[in-house]
Design a protein around this motif. Structure first.
Motif, PDB file in Angstrom:
ATOM      1  N   GLY A   1       0.638  -1.229   0.232  1.00 55.72           N
ATOM      2  CA  GLY A   1      -0.457  -0.278   0.473  1.00 55.72           C
ATOM      3  C   GLY A   1       1.163   0.989   0.409  1.00 55.72           C
ATOM      4  O   GLY A   1       0.577   2.402  -0.016  1.00 55.72           O
ATOM      5  N   ASN A   2       1.812   1.250  -0.406  1.00 52.46           N
ATOM      6  CA  ASN A   2       2.733   2.644   0.351  1.00 52.46           C
ATOM      7  C   ASN A   2       2.795   2.875  -1.625  1.00 52.46           C
ATOM      8  O   ASN A   2       2.891   2.853  -2.519  1.00 52.46           O
ATOM      9  CB  ASN A   2       4.374   1.843  -0.140  1.00 52.46           C
ATOM     10  N   ARG A   3       2.524   4.446  -1.608  1.00 54.94           N
ATOM     11  CA  ARG A   3       1.950   5.069  -2.692  1.00 54.94           C
ATOM     12  C   ARG A   3       2.826   6.123  -2.985  1.00 54.94           C
ATOM     13  O   ARG A   3       3.678   7.206  -2.165  1.00 54.94           O
ATOM     14  CB  ARG A   3      -0.051   5.023  -2.741  1.00 54.94           C
ATOM     15  N   TYR A   4       3.312   6.641  -4.260  1.00 57.10           N
ATOM     16  CA  TYR A   4       3.373   7.729  -5.053  1.00 57.10           C
ATOM     17  C   TYR A   4       2.777   8.039  -6.237  1.00 57.10           C
ATOM     18  O   TYR A   4       2.688   7.449  -6.810  1.00 57.10           O
ATOM     19  CB  TYR A   4       4.889   7.035  -5.061  1.00 57.10           C
TER      20      TYR A   4
ATOM     21  N   SER B   1      10.633   7.641 -21.028  1.00 61.09           N
ATOM     22  CA  SER B   1      10.443   6.527 -19.971  1.00 61.09           C
ATOM     23  C   SER B   1      10.779   7.800 -18.413  1.00 61.09           C
ATOM     24  O   SER B   1      11.950   8.531 -18.842  1.00 61.09           O
ATOM     25  CB  SER B   1      10.931   5.557 -19.532  1.00 61.09           C
ATOM     26  N   VAL B   2      10.158   7.059 -17.298  1.00 58.42           N
ATOM     27  CA  VAL B   2      10.553   8.158 -16.076  1.00 58.42           C
ATOM     28  C   VAL B   2      10.917   7.159 -15.030  1.00 58.42           C
ATOM     29  O   VAL B   2      10.386   5.749 -15.350  1.00 58.42           O
ATOM     30  CB  VAL B   2       9.901   9.719 -15.679  1.00 58.42           C
ATOM     31  N   LYS B   3      12.048   7.703 -14.709  1.00 58.64           N
ATOM     32  CA  LYS B   3      11.779   6.325 -13.177  1.00 58.64           C
ATOM     33  C   LYS B   3      11.440   7.053 -12.025  1.00 58.64           C
ATOM     34  O   LYS B   3      12.307   7.784 -11.332  1.00 58.64           O
ATOM     35  CB  LYS B   3      14.223   5.883 -13.714  1.00 58.64           C
ATOM     36  N   VAL B   4      10.867   5.982 -11.683  1.00 56.86           N
ATOM     37  CA  VAL B   4      10.864   6.231  -9.621  1.00 56.86           C
ATOM     38  C   VAL B   4      12.112   6.442  -8.663  1.00 56.86           C
ATOM     39  O   VAL B   4      12.042   4.392  -8.463  1.00 56.86           O
ATOM     40  CB  VAL B   4       9.290   6.016  -9.767  1.00 56.86           C
ATOM     41  N   HIS B   5      12.727   6.822  -7.984  1.00 55.38           N
ATOM     42  CA  HIS B   5      13.913   6.189  -7.621  1.00 55.38           C
ATOM     43  C   HIS B   5      13.095   6.021  -5.988  1.00 55.38           C
ATOM     44  O   HIS B   5      12.045   6.938  -5.838  1.00 55.38           O
ATOM     45  CB  HIS B   5      14.958   6.806  -7.375  1.00 55.38           C
ATOM     46  N   THR B   6      13.393   5.246  -4.968  1.00 52.61           N
ATOM     47  CA  THR B   6      12.462   5.313  -4.160  1.00 52.61           C
ATOM     48  C   THR B   6      13.357   6.622  -2.861  1.00 52.61           C
ATOM     49  O   THR B   6      12.554   7.187  -2.366  1.00 52.61           O
ATOM     50  CB  THR B   6      13.235   3.569  -3.203  1.00 52.61           C
TER      51      THR B   6
ATOM     52  N   TRP C   1      11.015  -1.678  -2.634  1.00 55.43           N
ATOM     53  CA  TRP C   1       9.870  -2.799  -3.156  1.00 55.43           C
ATOM     54  C   TRP C   1      10.724  -4.372  -2.623  1.00 55.43           C
ATOM     55  O   TRP C   1      11.999  -4.214  -2.563  1.00 55.43           O
ATOM     56  CB  TRP C   1      10.695  -2.685  -4.464  1.00 55.43           C
ATOM     57  N   ASP C   2      10.497  -5.128  -2.419  1.00 53.67           N
ATOM     58  CA  ASP C   2      10.713  -6.521  -1.562  1.00 53.67           C
ATOM     59  C   ASP C   2      11.109  -7.032  -3.065  1.00 53.67           C
ATOM     60  O   ASP C   2      10.782  -6.913  -4.275  1.00 53.67           O
ATOM     61  CB  ASP C   2       9.554  -6.951  -1.382  1.00 53.67           C
ATOM     62  N   GLU C   3      11.557  -8.397  -2.904  1.00 60.83           N
ATOM     63  CA  GLU C   3      12.332  -9.333  -3.866  1.00 60.83           C
ATOM     64  C   GLU C   3      11.188  -9.702  -4.928  1.00 60.83           C
ATOM     65  O   GLU C   3      10.973 -11.222  -5.268  1.00 60.83           O
ATOM     66  CB  GLU C   3      13.113 -10.405  -2.780  1.00 60.83           C
ATOM     67  N   SER C   4       9.677  -9.927  -3.898  1.00 62.95           N
ATOM     68  CA  SER C   4       8.528 -10.264  -4.036  1.00 62.95           C
ATOM     69  C   SER C   4       7.374  -9.284  -3.824  1.00 62.95           C
ATOM     70  O   SER C   4       6.962  -9.149  -2.679  1.00 62.95           O
ATOM     71  CB  SER C   4       8.264 -11.890  -3.180  1.00 62.95           C
TER      72      SER C   4
END
Length: 203
Positions: A90-93, A105-110, A129-132
């Motif tokens: 549920g984390n949202r940008y 394109s655009v990259k959304v970095h954490t 972002w998890d491994e799954s």
């Protein structure tokens, strides 16, 4: 006169019923058209590559090595303001004002950084972002435009496996065709040689 009057009444009733049905159908058709137009409006905006970090680093470089790419596969630019990118937790940008050109394109970095037309930053202090995980992209009205899963969910792995199998099958098919062509060429040369030898013996 009475038969004519009754006929007129039946005709009037039929026309009235037809008008009501038509009036009810027009908004429904228009609504369906709106839905089709809305789906097509952002159909070129998709999730591209995903880079997630398995380590739990908290440094700036660690956070910024984690990103999700949003692509515009169409020819026309699209304003992304109000679009959202969320993970499975549920984390949202939410995108600020950003016009994404066609075929770009655009990259959304954490992590933290200065937003540009190629890179934007969530300004978070930890990786999300998890491994799954699953990245879901929505438009400014909350409609899902695209979703990409990886890890145990396997969508990305399955797609890569399908691509690999398709590539191997195409290569095998080319090898088979090449082998058959070589065999046919050898057969043709052998037939021509036999015919030439028989012709020489006759002469």
């Amino acid at each position: 006169m009475s038969a004519s009057y009754a006929t007129r009444r039946l005709l009037a009733a039929a026309l009235a019923a037809g008008a009501l049905i038509g009036a009810a159908a027009v908004p429904a058709a228009a609504h369906d058209g709106d839905r089709r137009d809305h789906r097509g409006r952002y159909s070129s905006i998709v999730i591209g590559d995903v880079q997630h970090e398995s380590s739990r680093g908290r440094g700036r470089q660690d956070l910024n090595r984690e990103w999700v790419e949003v692509r515009n596969t169409g020819r026309h630019s699209v304003e992304l303001r109000g679009f959202t990118l969320t993970d499975s937790d549920g984390n949202r940008y939410r995108f600020n004002r950003l016009r994404l050109d066609g075929r770009s394109s655009v990259k959304v970095h954490t992590g933290h950084g200065r937003d540009t037309h190629r890179d934007v930053y969530q300004n978070r202090r930890h990786q999300i972002w998890d491994e799954s995980d699953t990245a879901t992209l929505r438009d400014d009205h909350g409609n899902v435009l695209d979703a990409e899963s990886w890890g145990r969910r396997g969508h990305r792995d399955d797609r890569n496996n399908r691509d690999d199998r398709s590539h191997r099958n195409e290569r095998n098919n080319r090898d088979d065709r090449s082998h058959r062509n070589d065999r046919n060429d050898r057969g043709d040369r052998g037939d021509r040689g036999d015919r030439n030898e028989r012709g020489d013996r006759r002469h």
